[in-house]
Design an enzyme around this catalytic site. Structure first.
Site, PDB file in Angstrom:
ATOM      1  N   ARG A 134       8.672 -20.831   9.601  1.00 54.49           N
ATOM      2  CA  ARG A 134       7.580 -19.816   9.634  1.00 54.49           C
ATOM      3  C   ARG A 134       7.250 -19.448  10.664  1.00 54.49           C
ATOM      4  O   ARG A 134       6.853 -18.078  10.870  1.00 54.49           O
ATOM      5  CB  ARG A 134       6.150 -20.860   9.168  1.00 54.49           C
ATOM      6  N   TYR A 170      -6.557   3.345   1.595  1.00 56.54           N
ATOM      7  CA  TYR A 170      -5.962   2.748   0.076  1.00 56.54           C
ATOM      8  C   TYR A 170      -6.831   1.617  -0.447  1.00 56.54           C
ATOM      9  O   TYR A 170      -7.691   1.047   0.178  1.00 56.54           O
ATOM     10  CB  TYR A 170      -4.591   2.175   0.825  1.00 56.54           C
ATOM     11  N   ASP A 189      -2.461   3.419   9.262  1.00 52.88           N
ATOM     12  CA  ASP A 189      -1.458   3.121   8.404  1.00 52.88           C
ATOM     13  C   ASP A 189      -0.512   4.347   7.958  1.00 52.88           C
ATOM     14  O   ASP A 189      -0.880   5.265   7.245  1.00 52.88           O
ATOM     15  CB  ASP A 189      -2.487   2.817   6.799  1.00 52.88           C
ATOM     16  N   LYS A 223       7.090   0.462   0.398  1.00 54.96           N
ATOM     17  CA  LYS A 223       7.108   1.700  -0.208  1.00 54.96           C
ATOM     18  C   LYS A 223       8.343   2.404   0.684  1.00 54.96           C
ATOM     19  O   LYS A 223       9.346   2.120   0.260  1.00 54.96           O
ATOM     20  CB  LYS A 223       5.759   2.446   0.317  1.00 54.96           C
TER      21      LYS A 223
HETATM   22  C1  LIG Z   1       0.635  -0.167  -0.951  1.00 52.12           C
HETATM   23  C2  LIG Z   1      -0.125   0.233   0.359  1.00 52.12           C
HETATM   24  C3  LIG Z   1      -0.798  -0.698   0.972  1.00 52.12           C
HETATM   25  C4  LIG Z   1      -0.596  -2.071   0.695  1.00 52.12           C
HETATM   26  O1  LIG Z   1       0.643  -2.760   0.886  1.00 52.12           O
HETATM   27  P1  LIG Z   1       1.027  -3.822  -0.328  1.00 52.12           P
HETATM   28  O2  LIG Z   1       2.651  -3.881   0.249  1.00 52.12           O
HETATM   29  O3  LIG Z   1       1.133  -3.352  -1.801  1.00 52.12           O
HETATM   30  O4  LIG Z   1       0.337  -5.119   0.148  1.00 52.12           O
HETATM   31  C5  LIG Z   1      -1.452  -0.410   2.130  1.00 52.12           C
HETATM   32  N1  LIG Z   1      -1.728   0.996   2.374  1.00 52.12           N
HETATM   33  C6  LIG Z   1      -1.242   1.899   1.890  1.00 52.12           C
HETATM   34  C7  LIG Z   1      -1.388   3.178   2.289  1.00 52.12           C
HETATM   35  C8  LIG Z   1      -0.369   1.667   0.811  1.00 52.12           C
HETATM   36  O5  LIG Z   1       0.175   2.811  -0.088  1.00 52.12           O
END
Ligand SMILES: *Cc1c(COP(=O)(O)O)cnc(C)c1O
Length: 385
Positions: free
Chosen positions: A52, A104, A176, A201
């Site tokens: 961890r 988001y 983000d 993503k």
């Molecule tokens: C998908 C997404 C998240 C969250 O990420 P996860 O990997 O699904 O927990 C946060 N911000 C944006 C802009 C996203 O597209």
């Protein structure tokens, strides 16, 4: 193989954080699938004690992502939401955060349904207007949290303007950067203090892993995130770390194709008589196209368009064959979705209306297929409307 200090973006994507394995020379960092490490003698170890706390595959991807975002240190988490949760742990009871009003959905849910239980407060503001951000700041504000482009209407936030405004008041800017990816936009260059990603993503890019990362620049933040990653334990697994390392090697060329296909599809849609409006920062008609040119390199693979009615949207979504009807984004294959009933279903109808997320809105995460095939698929679906 040694990375020079002036190495450029694609070179960093390929090599940063990785050296050939010292025991075998393996060019690819192995998946260190281990929970513990044998110590040489009591009190003497190689810097690794427990899985961890430290893992070499995770360390490699963290160094890689820190380098390509232009930050000092990276922290891998089990999901994008876990990464955002770790950033939120920088706050203490009584603190206030200014957040984009179209953030988001999962971020909104975490802030609104979980973190408000801990005496944290949030103001949801249209961050595309720096004056509105300035006015929302209170003596309790600690962070400004923005997403640009925003989901799904591709509204931009001027990162340099918001960074200046935040820093003048002693606040940190968190960006983000999931929608753009560091190949298109590097927020730290504009003054962001922390960058978060859902690596699920574009960074992983192949729709086969869920993960998140925080890239930090400040020593105090780095110290706390190091502590909290181990203390709370929502770590990125060795296998997911390895998948992301594999993903970032091709990030620059994948993004080139995402950008080109996004632009071409946006132009096709903008010229189609059944389409009311198209939301894509690469179109000269986008109200913030000039800002997009200043802060982005290419305009990404995300776009949305309005067909005027739920019926029309449903027809397109049910008629496409190549494009897959699915949530998520940033993979090599094209995904099509309906924000009002999918990603934004939990947003109250009046808020959706206020944000412009109409029932006729369709979102596409444009993949890297041949553009002619994508255009044919969409043209056929639009003909059915
Ligand atoms: C998908 C997404 C998240 C969250 O990420 P996860 O990997 O699904 O927990 C946060 N911000 C944006 C802009 C996203 O597209």
């Amino acid at each position: 193989m040694k990375l020079q200090p002036n190495a450029r973006f694609s070179t960093l994507c390929l090599h940063a954080g990785q050296t050939p394995d010292p025991t075998t020379g393996a060019i690819i960092t192995p998946i260190y699938q281990t929970s513990t490490y044998v110590q040489d003698a009591l009190g003497s170890h190689k810097g690794y004690e427990y899985g961890r706390t430290q893992n070499p595959t995770r360390s490699a991807v963290e160094a890689n992502l820190a380098a390509i975002e232009g930050g000092k240190a990276g922290f891998g988490f089990a999901s994008g939401m876990a990464a955002i949760g770790a950033v939120a742990s920088l706050l203490v009871a009584g603190d206030h955060v200014v957040v984009g009003d179209n953030t988001y959905g999962g971020t909104f849910r975490l802030f609104d349904k979980v973190l408000t239980r801990y005496q944290l407060t949030f103001s949801y503001i249209d961050t595309s207007d720096p004056d509105l951000v300035a006015r929302a700041i209170t003596p309790a504000t600690k962070l400004v949290f923005v997403e640009t482009p925003s989901n799904p209407l591709m509204k931009l936030t001027d990162l340099a303007a918001i960074a200046d405004l935040a820093h003048a008041r002693g606040l940190r800017l968190v960006v983000d950067n999931t929608f753009a990816s560091p190949a298109v936009q590097r927020p730290i260059e504009f003054g962001a203090d922390l960058v978060v990603h859902s690596t699920t993503k574009y960074l992983n890019g192949h729709s086969d892993s869920v993960g998140g990362v925080v890239v930090a620049t400040g020593d105090q933040d780095i110290e706390w995130l190091t502590f909290v990653q181990n203390a709370a334990g929502a770590i990125l697994s060795p296998f997911d770390s390895w998948l992301i390392l594999r993903g970032t090697k091709t990030l620059p060329i994948r993004m080139e194709r995402h950008n080109a296909n996004g632009q071409a599809l946006a132009e096709f849609l903008a010229g189609h008589k059944k389409v009311r409006s198209v939301f894509y920062p690469g179109l000269p008609t986008h109200p913030q196209h000039a800002l997009a040119r200043r802060q982005m390199r290419g305009f990404g693979g995300m776009l949305a368009f309005d067909l005027g009615s739920l019926d029309a949207a449903r027809t397109v979504l049910n008629t496409v064959r190549l494009m897959a009807l699915a949530e998520s984004l940033g993979g090599v294959e094209t995904l099509i979705s309906h924000p009002a009933t999918m990603t934004h279903a939990s947003v109250p109808a009046e808020t959706r209306a206020h944000l412009g997320i109409t029932d006729g809105l369709v979102r596409i995460s444009v993949g890297i297929e041949d553009i002619e095939d994508l255009r044919d698929d969409l043209a056929r679906a639009l003909d059915a409307v």
